[in-house]
Design a protein around this motif. Structure first.
Motif, mmCIF file in Angstrom:
data_model
loop_
_atom_site.group_PDB
_atom_site.id
_atom_site.type_symbol
_atom_site.label_atom_id
_atom_site.label_comp_id
_atom_site.label_asym_id
_atom_site.label_seq_id
_atom_site.Cartn_x
_atom_site.Cartn_y
_atom_site.Cartn_z
ATOM 1 N N ALA A 126 0.817 -1.210 0.000
ATOM 2 C CA ALA A 126 0.000 0.000 0.000
ATOM 3 C C ALA A 126 0.850 1.258 0.000
ATOM 4 O O ALA A 126 2.045 1.236 0.300
ATOM 5 N N GLU A 127 0.198 2.344 -0.362
ATOM 6 C CA GLU A 127 0.870 3.642 -0.440
ATOM 7 C C GLU A 127 1.572 3.993 0.878
ATOM 8 O O GLU A 127 2.680 4.494 0.901
ATOM 9 N N GLY A 129 2.149 1.619 2.972
ATOM 10 C CA GLY A 129 2.543 0.288 3.412
ATOM 11 C C GLY A 129 4.021 0.200 3.745
ATOM 12 O O GLY A 129 4.760 1.185 3.700
ATOM 13 N N ALA A 148 0.068 -1.249 -4.823
ATOM 14 C CA ALA A 148 -1.209 -1.917 -4.571
ATOM 15 C C ALA A 148 -2.208 -1.496 -5.640
ATOM 16 O O ALA A 148 -2.043 -0.467 -6.285
#
Lengths: 281, 362, 260
Positions: A126-127, A129, A148
Motif C-alpha cells: 500500500a501507499e 505500506g 497496490a
C-alpha cells in the motif's frame, strides 16, 4: 476358506458415482443453463448461444479472458524463473541433512490462510505500506510508488504462492535425478552450464511442466487475489463471473463464462498433455 | 417474480426430484440439530452485522438473528434467487428499490400502528417508494449521501464544490471510485445537469464518456472496504461516492477526512427494512424491525461498526458528540440539496451495468 | 570461483526467503498494532486485536466449522480415493482409462467452476446452502487428488503380498483393511493431510454454498470487507501459528518415525 474374489466395481463404483453425481451432472446442468438468457428479470429458457455471442462481441467482457491469460502467463513464467534456482540451491547446495528443514521453511507461509495472504500483501504494497515507508525512510524515494491495486500487485500476490509450490515440485524432481547423469556428462567433457542445459533441464522439464500447468489452472480460476490486490482496475475472468451473480442473479451468463474459462483451461491441458499423463509411471 | 422459471415441466421436475433425493439421501446426517426456539434470518447491508446492534436485541427477546451481508440490491435478489421461499424473514434494502422488491411479491405489508411513523424525518418516510395501494411494505431505517469524501490536508476544499473536479486532471491519480454503479452514475448524471429520477437510455452515452474520463484520472475502483482503506491509508485523497458513511467512522483516527455535497448536490441513499411475505416467523421479524426503528436501535444502527450514517428516527438516543460527527444539524440543508438514487427499469439497469463493466475494464 | 557461486546461491536463497516471509512477518507485526489501521507507523504493541478475535463468537464458530468440514470431507475423499485406486490397480477394468480420466478430471477444473456448477444445480433442485454442501464440494476437489496419490503408490510388490494373503484365505475386505491399507499408510496419510489443508483453506466453494454458518476463509473475507482492521492480522497470525504447530508435530512424530 478362500474368500470369493470381488470384481473391481465395488471398489471403483463409489468414487465414480460420486464424481458423476457432484461433478459431471452439475457441469451438464451448468452447460444447459448457459444456453438460457436473462432479459430484464425474466429468464428465457429457450436454448441459444446468446450469452456466448454477447461474450465474444462485448469488448469489456472479452477483455477479461485476455487479461486473465496475460496475468496467468506472467505469473507462471515469473514463478518458474524464481523457483527453479531456489529448488536447485536447496537440492545441490544445502547439506543433505538440512534440506528437509530448509524445504519446510521455504513453504511454511503456504499455511497462512489464503485470504489473509493476499490481504497481507496489500499491507506490504500500500501507499503507506511497509515497502513505501522503508524506501522513503531510507531516502530512496521522495514520493510513494503505487504498487497496490495494480496488475503488478496481482502478479506478485500470485507469484508468492506459486514460487513456494514450484520450489517444492521442482526440488522433488531434481532429487529424483540420478547423480550418474551428471557424472556421465562430466566424463564426456561437459562443463556445468552445458550439463545443465543438455542434461538436467530436459530431465526436469516434465516436472516443470506439471508445476506450471498446476500454477496455470489454480491462478486462472482464482477470485480472491485479483479482487484484493488488483483494485478493480481491470477485471479478470473469475471477477467477471462473480460479478454476474453479485450484481444481479444472471446465472446463465455466469454459467456461460464458466464454460468458456473451462474450455481455455482444457486447451492449455491439451497443449501440455504429454507431460501431464496421470498414468502410472 | 415476473419470470416463469419456477414452473418446471413435470418430467424435468421428476428428474430433479429423483436427483435431489439421491443427493439428499447420500448423507442423512445432514438433518442437523433442531433449531433454537426463535431464530430469524435477515438479509442486510454490512452495518447490521455488529454485535453492539444485535446482542441487546437477542438478550432482551431471546430471538437469535442470523445475518447475511450483501452489497447492492442486485446481490440481494441474487441471494434470494439462490434460496427457498421461507428461508428469509427480514430484508434490509435500498429505499429506492422497495417498489421493485415489493412488485415481485417478496414483502409483506407492515402494520402502521406498530411503527413510530410520527418520529421519522418526514422526507425519509418515502411514501412514494414504500407505500403502494395504501399498504406500507418497508420503513426507512438509515440514510446518508453518496457524494465526495476527501482528505482536507491534501486537497483544496474549495475544489470539492464542483462535481467536475472528479473527472478533471487536477487530482489525477489521487481519486478512488466507490464500486457501486447506481450512486456513482447518479452523481455523474447530476454533474452533467441531469435529474437522477429522469434518466433514460438516451442519457447513457454522455454518462459513459464521463465515467471513462473519471476512470482515466482515478487510481482505483473499490468496494466498501477497499475504498475506505484507500482513503484511510492515504492511498487516495478523494473518494467518489463517499460520504459520512466513509468518513464518520474514521473520524476518530483520521480527523483530516471530511465529506461535502458539491453545489450540484449529493445522491441521497436510504435503507429500508421490511418483512418477507414468505417468512414463517413474522412476529419475531416484526419485533426485530421495531427494535431497529426504536430510539435505542436507531442510535446503535447509526454508529455501527461497518459504517456510520444518519438514523431516520428523530428521537434516536445519540450523544451530542455523535450527532456532531453525523452533522445532525446540517441535515435539512443536505436533504434539500440531494436527489434519490437512480431507479432504472430492469432493461436500463442492465445497460448501466454494462457501461459500468466497460468502465472497470478501461 | 567456487566461493563466489556459493555466495551467490546464499544471497539468492535469502532473497527468496525474504520474499516468501515478508507478508507473513508484516501480517504478524501489525497484529500487535495499537491503532485502527495496520500500516506504519507501528504504535503497539497491543494485544487488543487478539482479544477482539477471542471474543468474536462467530470467528470461533467458523474455526470449528472449517475443522469439521475439513476432517469429514478429507476422510470421505481418502476412503473413496483409496477404494478406487485399489480397484484400478488390482483389476483389469474395461474402459479403465476413461473412467480414471473421469475421476481425475476435477483436478484440471477451477474451484470457481466446480462451485458455480454445484450452486446452480443445488439452487435448481431446491437443496439449501449449508456446510454440508461445502463438504460435498470439497470431496469433489480432493477425491481426484487422493486417488492420484494413492494410485501412484500402489506398486507390484504390494500386489504380491496381497496375493499371498489371499492364498492364505483372506477375503477381499480383509486384504484391503489388514494388508493393503497398512502397507500404504504413508500415502493414505499424505492424501488425508493434503486434503485437510486444501479444504481448510478453500474459499470460493464455501463462499458460494453457505449462508450463515460458514467456514473460516469466508468469515475472514467478510471481516476484510467491513474495513481495514488489525483484527484480520490477528486472526491470520493465529491460524498461521496453529498450522505451524500442526506441521511441526506431524514432521516430528509421523515423518521422523517413517524415516527410521
Amino acid at each position: 476358506m478362500r474368500g470369493r474374489r470381488l470384481g473391481p466395481w465395488p471398489f471403483i463404483a463409489p468414487a465414480l458415482a460420486y464424481t458423476a453425481l457432484f461433478f459431471a451432472i452439475p457441469f451438464v446442468v451448468m452447460a444447459v443453463v448457459s444456453l438460457w438468457t436473462l432479459s430484464g428479470t425474466a429468464l428465457d429458457m429457450t436454448p441459444g448461444f446468446g450469452n456466448y455471442i454477447r461474450f465474444f462481441t462485448t469488448e469489456s467482457f472479452f477483455k477479461a479472458i485476455r487479461n486473465s491469460l496475460e496475468v496467468t502467463a506472467l505469473v507462471t513464467i515469473v514463478s518458474v524463473v524464481l523457483a527453479y534456482p531456489m529448488a536447485w540451491i536447496l537440492a545441490e547446495k544445502v547439506p543433505v541433512r538440512w534440506q528437509r528443514m530448509a524445504l519446510i521453511l521455504a513453504i511454511l507461509p503456504f499455511w497462512t490462510s489464503y485470504v489473509v495472504r493476499s490481504y497481507a500483501w496489500l499491507l506490504v504494497l500500500a501507499e503507506k505500506g511497509v515497502i513505501n515507508s522503508w524506501l522513503m525512510g531510507l531516502g530512496l524515494l521522495n514520493e510513494p510508488v503505487q504498487m497496490a491495486n495494480t496488475r503488478f500487485a496481482t502478479v506478485l500476490g500470485f507469484a508468492h504462492f506459486f514460487v513456494m509450490l514450484l520450489t517444492l515440485t521442482i526440488y522433488a524432481n531434481l532429487k529424483q535425478l540420478s547423480p550418474n547423469y551428471r557424472r556421465a556428462a562430466a566424463d564426456l567433457g561437459a562443463n556445468g552450464i552445458q550439463t545443465f542445459i543438455h542434461v538436467i533441464l530436459p530431465l526436469t522439464l516434465p516436472g516443470i511442466m506439471v508445476g506450471a500447468f498446476l500454477t496455470f489452472v489454480l491462478a486462472i480460476g482464482d477470485y480472491i487475489t485479483p479482487q484484493i490486490l488488483g483494485g478493480s482496475n481491470e477485471l479478470l475472468m473469475p471477477q467477471l463471473i462473480m460479478l454476474q451473480i453479485l450484481r444481479k442473479p444472471d446465472f446463465p451468463m455466469a454459467s456461460a463464462l464458466s464454460i468458456i474459462l473451462m474450455i481455455v483451461v482444457s486447451i492449455a491441458y491439451l497443449a501440455c498433455a504429454r507431460w501431464l499423463k496421470l498414468e502410472r509411471a | 417474480m415476473k419470470s416463469n422459471h419456477r414452473e418446471v415441466p413435470a418430467r424435468r421436475r421428476l428428474i430433479a426430484w429423483a436427483l435431489g433425493s439421491t443427493m439428499f439421501g447420500f448423507f442423512a446426517w445432514q438433518a442437523g440439530p433442531a433449531q433454537a426456539a426463535e431464530e430469524i434470518n435477515a438479509l442486510v447491508w454490512c452495518d447490521h452485522d455488529d454485535p453492539n446492534l444485535i446482542e441487546p436485541f437477542t438478550r432482551e427477546t431471546g430471538i437469535k438473528v442470523n445475518l447475511k451481508v450483501y452489497e447492492g440490491t442486485g446481490q440481494a435478489l441474487s441471494l434470494i434467487e439462490q434460496s427457498q421461499p421461507g428461508d428469509w424473514d427480514v430484508l434490509v434494502v435500498d429505499g429506492i428499490d422497495v417498489p421493485r422488491v415489493a412488485a415481485q411479491g417478496l414483502l409483506d405489508p407492515l402494520p402502521d400502528d406498530k411503527l413510530p411513523l410520527a418520529d421519522i424525518f418526514p422526507p425519509l418516510l418515502m411514501e412514494a417508494q414504500t407505500v403502494k395501494d395504501g399498504k406500507r411494505y418497508a420503513i426507512s431505517e438509515k440514510f446518508g449521501y453518496n457524494s465526495i469524501s476527501y482528505n482536507k490536508e491534501k486537497v483544496d476544499p474549495a475544489d470539492m464544490q464542483a462535481m467536475a473536479i472528479l473527472w478533471g486532471d487536477k487530482y489525477k491519480g489521487r481519486i478512488a471510485i466507490y464500486d457501486y454503479y447506481l450512486p456513482v452514475i447518479g452523481m455523474v448524471a447530476m454533474g452533467l445537469g441531469k435529474k437522477t429520477a429522469d434518466l433514460t437510455e438516451a442519457d447513457l452515452p454522455a454518462i459513459r464518456d464521463t465515467l471513462l474520463k473519471m476512470k482515466g484520472v482515478s487510481k482505483l475502483v473499490g468496494d466498501v472496504a477497499t475504498s475506505q482503506n484507500a482513503i484511510a491509508t492515504g492511498e487516495v485523497d478523494i473518494l467518489v461516492g463517499g460520504g459520512e458513511w466513509v468518513t464518520a467512522g474514521l473520524a476518530k483516527d483520521n480527523p483530516a477526512l471530511d465529506f461535502v455535497l458539491p453545489k450540484e448536490g449529493g445522491v441521497l441513499w436510504s435503507q429500508a427494512i421490511g418483512i418477507f411475505a414468505a417468512s414463517q416467523k413474522k412476529d419475531a421479524a416484526l419485533k426485530f424491525l421495531q427494535y431497529i426503528v426504536s430510539p435505542e436501535g436507531q442510535a446503535r444502527l447509526a454508529t455501527s461498526s461497518c459504517y456510520w450514517a444518519m438514523p431516520v428516527n428523530t428521537k434516536a438516543t445519540l450523544t451530542d458528540e455523535q450527532k456532531k460527527i453525523l452533522r445532525w444539524d446540517d441535515q435539512p440543508g443536505y436533504l434539500a440539496n440531494s436527489q434519490l438514487y437512480p431507479a432504472p427499469s430492469a432493461e436500463l439497469d442492465a445497460k448501466m451495468q454494462e457501461v459500468w463493466t466497460e468502465m472497470l475494464q478501461k | 570461483m567456487r566461493r563466489a557461486s556459493d555466495m551467490a546461491a546464499v544471497a539468492y536463497a535469502l532473497l527468496i526467503f525474504g520474499f516468501i516471509f515478508l507478508p507473513v512477518i508484516v501480517l504478524a507485526v501489525f497484529s500487535f498494532q495499537g491503532s485502527q489501521i495496520p500500516v506504519p507507523p507501528f504504535n503497539g504493541p497491543s494485544l487488543k486485536w487478539y482479544g477482539a478475535v477471542l471474543s468474536d463468537g462467530r470467528m470461533l464458530t467458523a474455526i470449528g466449522n472449517s475443522t469439521l468440514v475439513a476432517l469429514i470431507s478429507s476422510l470421505v475423499s481418502t476412503v473413496l480415493g483409496f477404494l478406487a485406486a485399489y480397484g484400478f490397480a488390482r483389476h483389469a477394468v474395461p474402459g479403465g482409462g476413461w473412467l480414471k480420466g473421469l475421476i481425475v478430471a476435477p483436478l484440471s477444473v477451477s474451484y470457481l467452476i466446480i462451485g458455480m456448477g454445484l450452486l446452480i444445480t443445488f439452487t435448481r433442485l431446491g437443496i439449501p446452502k449449508s456446510l454440508f454442501a461445502v463438504g460435498l464440494g470439497h470431496v469433489v476437489i480432493n477425491l481426484p487428488l487422493c486417488f492420484a496419490i494413492i494410485y501412484s503408490q500402489m506398486g507390484e510388490h504390494h500386489a504380491n503380498i496381497e496375493r499371498a494373503a489371499r492364498d492364505l484365505g483372506a477375503s477381499d475386505v480383509q486384504v484391503l483393511t489388514l494388508i493393503t491399507a497398512p502397507m500404504l499408510w504413508p500415502a493414505l496419510f499424505a492424501s488425508f493431510f493434503l486434503s485437510m489443508t486444501f479444504s481448510w483453506d478453500e474459499f470460493i466453494i464455501a463462499f458460494l454454498l453457505t449462508r450463515f454458518e460458514t467456514t473460516l476463509p469466508v468469515e475472514i473475507w467478510t471481516l476484510l470487507r467491513s474495513g481495514l482492521s488489525p483484527k484480520a492480522n490477528a486472526i491470520g497470525t493465529v491460524v498461521f501459528a496453529i498450522s505451524i504447530v500442526l506441521v511441526a508435530v506431524i514432521e516430528l512424530t509421523v515423518f521422523r518415525k517413517r524415516a527410521r
